[in-house]
Design a protein around this motif. Sequence first.
Motif, PDB file in Angstrom:
ATOM      1  N   ALA A 115       0.830  -1.203   0.000  1.00  0.00           N
ATOM      2  CA  ALA A 115       0.000   0.000   0.000  1.00  0.00           C
ATOM      3  C   ALA A 115       0.866   1.255   0.000  1.00  0.00           C
ATOM      4  N   ARG A 116       1.886   1.247   0.841  1.00  0.00           N
ATOM      5  CA  ARG A 116       2.794   2.401   0.940  1.00  0.00           C
ATOM      6  C   ARG A 116       3.508   2.656  -0.390  1.00  0.00           C
ATOM      7  N   ALA A 117       3.973   1.573  -1.018  1.00  0.00           N
ATOM      8  CA  ALA A 117       4.695   1.706  -2.281  1.00  0.00           C
ATOM      9  C   ALA A 117       3.809   2.309  -3.370  1.00  0.00           C
ATOM     10  N   ALA A 118       2.497   2.059  -3.265  1.00  0.00           N
ATOM     11  CA  ALA A 118       1.551   2.576  -4.257  1.00  0.00           C
ATOM     12  C   ALA A 118       0.991   3.938  -3.864  1.00  0.00           C
ATOM     13  N   GLY A 119       1.443   4.479  -2.732  1.00  0.00           N
ATOM     14  CA  GLY A 119       0.964   5.786  -2.292  1.00  0.00           C
ATOM     15  C   GLY A 119      -0.447   5.758  -1.736  1.00  0.00           C
ATOM     16  N   ARG A 120      -0.880   4.597  -1.230  1.00  0.00           N
ATOM     17  CA  ARG A 120      -2.233   4.461  -0.671  1.00  0.00           C
ATOM     18  C   ARG A 120      -2.213   4.676   0.850  1.00  0.00           C
ATOM     19  N   ARG A 136       2.355   0.457  18.549  1.00  0.00           N
ATOM     20  CA  ARG A 136       2.994   1.750  18.813  1.00  0.00           C
ATOM     21  C   ARG A 136       4.154   2.001  17.844  1.00  0.00           C
ATOM     22  N   THR A 137       4.867   0.937  17.485  1.00  0.00           N
ATOM     23  CA  THR A 137       5.957   1.074  16.513  1.00  0.00           C
ATOM     24  C   THR A 137       5.421   1.446  15.132  1.00  0.00           C
ATOM     25  N   LEU A 138       4.339   0.786  14.711  1.00  0.00           N
ATOM     26  CA  LEU A 138       3.716   1.129  13.428  1.00  0.00           C
ATOM     27  C   LEU A 138       3.333   2.604  13.400  1.00  0.00           C
ATOM     28  N   ILE A 139       2.755   3.065  14.516  1.00  0.00           N
ATOM     29  CA  ILE A 139       2.327   4.469  14.606  1.00  0.00           C
ATOM     30  C   ILE A 139       3.536   5.402  14.607  1.00  0.00           C
ATOM     31  N   ASP A 140       4.537   5.090  15.414  1.00  0.00           N
ATOM     32  CA  ASP A 140       5.731   5.936  15.498  1.00  0.00           C
ATOM     33  C   ASP A 140       6.475   6.000  14.168  1.00  0.00           C
ATOM     34  N   ASP A 141       6.401   4.914  13.399  1.00  0.00           N
ATOM     35  CA  ASP A 141       7.075   4.870  12.104  1.00  0.00           C
ATOM     36  C   ASP A 141       6.254   5.532  10.988  1.00  0.00           C
ATOM     37  N   GLY A 142       5.097   6.066  11.355  1.00  0.00           N
ATOM     38  CA  GLY A 142       4.270   6.769  10.374  1.00  0.00           C
ATOM     39  C   GLY A 142       3.579   5.868   9.371  1.00  0.00           C
ATOM     40  N   LEU A 143       3.324   4.605   9.753  1.00  0.00           N
ATOM     41  CA  LEU A 143       2.739   3.645   8.816  1.00  0.00           C
ATOM     42  C   LEU A 143       1.212   3.574   8.890  1.00  0.00           C
ATOM     43  N   ILE A 144       0.615   4.245   9.880  1.00  0.00           N
ATOM     44  CA  ILE A 144      -0.842   4.238  10.039  1.00  0.00           C
ATOM     45  C   ILE A 144      -1.383   5.627   9.728  1.00  0.00           C
ATOM     46  N   ASP A 145      -2.255   5.719   8.720  1.00  0.00           N
ATOM     47  CA  ASP A 145      -2.852   7.003   8.341  1.00  0.00           C
ATOM     48  C   ASP A 145      -4.169   7.264   9.053  1.00  0.00           C
ATOM     49  N   LEU A 180      -1.538  10.941  20.736  1.00  0.00           N
ATOM     50  CA  LEU A 180      -1.496  10.406  19.372  1.00  0.00           C
ATOM     51  C   LEU A 180      -1.739  11.446  18.288  1.00  0.00           C
ATOM     52  N   ARG A 181      -2.214  12.628  18.632  1.00  0.00           N
ATOM     53  CA  ARG A 181      -2.680  13.580  17.606  1.00  0.00           C
ATOM     54  C   ARG A 181      -1.602  13.961  16.600  1.00  0.00           C
ATOM     55  N   ASP A 182      -0.343  13.983  17.028  1.00  0.00           N
ATOM     56  CA  ASP A 182       0.730  14.357  16.108  1.00  0.00           C
ATOM     57  C   ASP A 182       1.364  13.156  15.406  1.00  0.00           C
ATOM     58  N   LYS A 183       0.893  11.963  15.737  1.00  0.00           N
ATOM     59  CA  LYS A 183       1.484  10.751  15.173  1.00  0.00           C
ATOM     60  C   LYS A 183       0.578  10.067  14.143  1.00  0.00           C
ATOM     61  N   VAL A 184      -0.718  10.315  14.251  1.00  0.00           N
ATOM     62  CA  VAL A 184      -1.684   9.672  13.360  1.00  0.00           C
ATOM     63  C   VAL A 184      -2.439  10.764  12.599  1.00  0.00           C
ATOM     64  N   PRO A 185      -2.351  10.784  11.275  1.00  0.00           N
ATOM     65  CA  PRO A 185      -3.027  11.846  10.513  1.00  0.00           C
ATOM     66  C   PRO A 185      -4.526  11.953  10.780  1.00  0.00           C
TER      67      PRO A 185
END
Length: 336
Positions: free
Chosen positions: A182-187, A207-216, A241-246
């Motif tokens: 999904a990330r590679a396709a810009g989704r 928490r790691t997924l969130i910190d790594d910016g992988l959850i939109d 979480l407000r600054d970590k999750v769009p």
Amino acid sequence: MTQQTPEPRYDVIAIGNAIVDVMAPCNEELIEELGLNKGGMTLVDTARAQELYDAMGPAREISGGSAANTLAGLSALGAQCAFIGQVADDQLGDVFAHDIRAVGIDFDTPPRRGDPPTARCLIFVTPDAQRTMNTFLGASQYLPPATLDAEAVAAAKILYLEGYLWDPEEPRAAMRRAIEAARAAGRKVAFTLSEVFVIERHGDDFRTLIDDGLIDILFANHLELAALTGENDLEAGLAALRDKVPTLIVTCSADGAIALSGGERARVAAEPIDQVVDTTGAGDLFAAGFLYGHVNGEPLETCLRRGAIAAAEVISHYGARPEADLQKLMDERLTA
């Protein structure tokens, strides 16, 4: 030459447990007699699943699974959806595959031969409408990464992942591969935390997924938010979480729901309902309503309203899939 991302074929593709819900009403005495965790979800093995099934009264079999329920709601609203999940080559596997395709959702994961059988969730519904779930995960735990259709994932605006499925090793690896696709396709990647016990087991991963910016887009209820952030105060949990999750969405049961996105904040009340019959699927359908609004670029508050309307519909009857015309219902409620 820059390669352009093709137009998405799906609005949402989801990976989740492929489960058939077996539901029956019961009295409080039976809950106590069987030693069940009232209102919660407990994982059970084959023997316990058979014991509980034998103790049930007349039951209804309805295809379920958290992410699959969300897609059923999205499809009912007119979204184009696909599902990835593992069933066995057995009767309940056929039931699940038929039901999900019958509501217009693409489902192409090949069934698995041999044991264990297709997953089932034995749901006891007490007169207060609380559902006590006992889940035998069966074949759903054996979704191999090799069956993941990376092209289908890349062809969806949103990849939606179910926290429940993070427990077993194979599906967890499949979901990590899906995030990469999904990330590679810009989704966008959306994630639902599912249940407090899931966070207790895998909170560090989440928490790691969130910190790594992988959850939109992150869905949680107020209890899950507290478990994830360690903050019992709702506002403190949101702040963590407000600054970590769009886009962060938190449901608060009868107190409605709140969302934070791009510096914007919105809150809605729970939709009025004559009678709560069965709370199964409330969070799943809330996610469906919200995501439908989101993929169509609607305002944050409208997305929340759609979620609340869909959740109210599903708790007004047995089962975790919508029965009313959701499109018509939302048109009426949103313009009232």
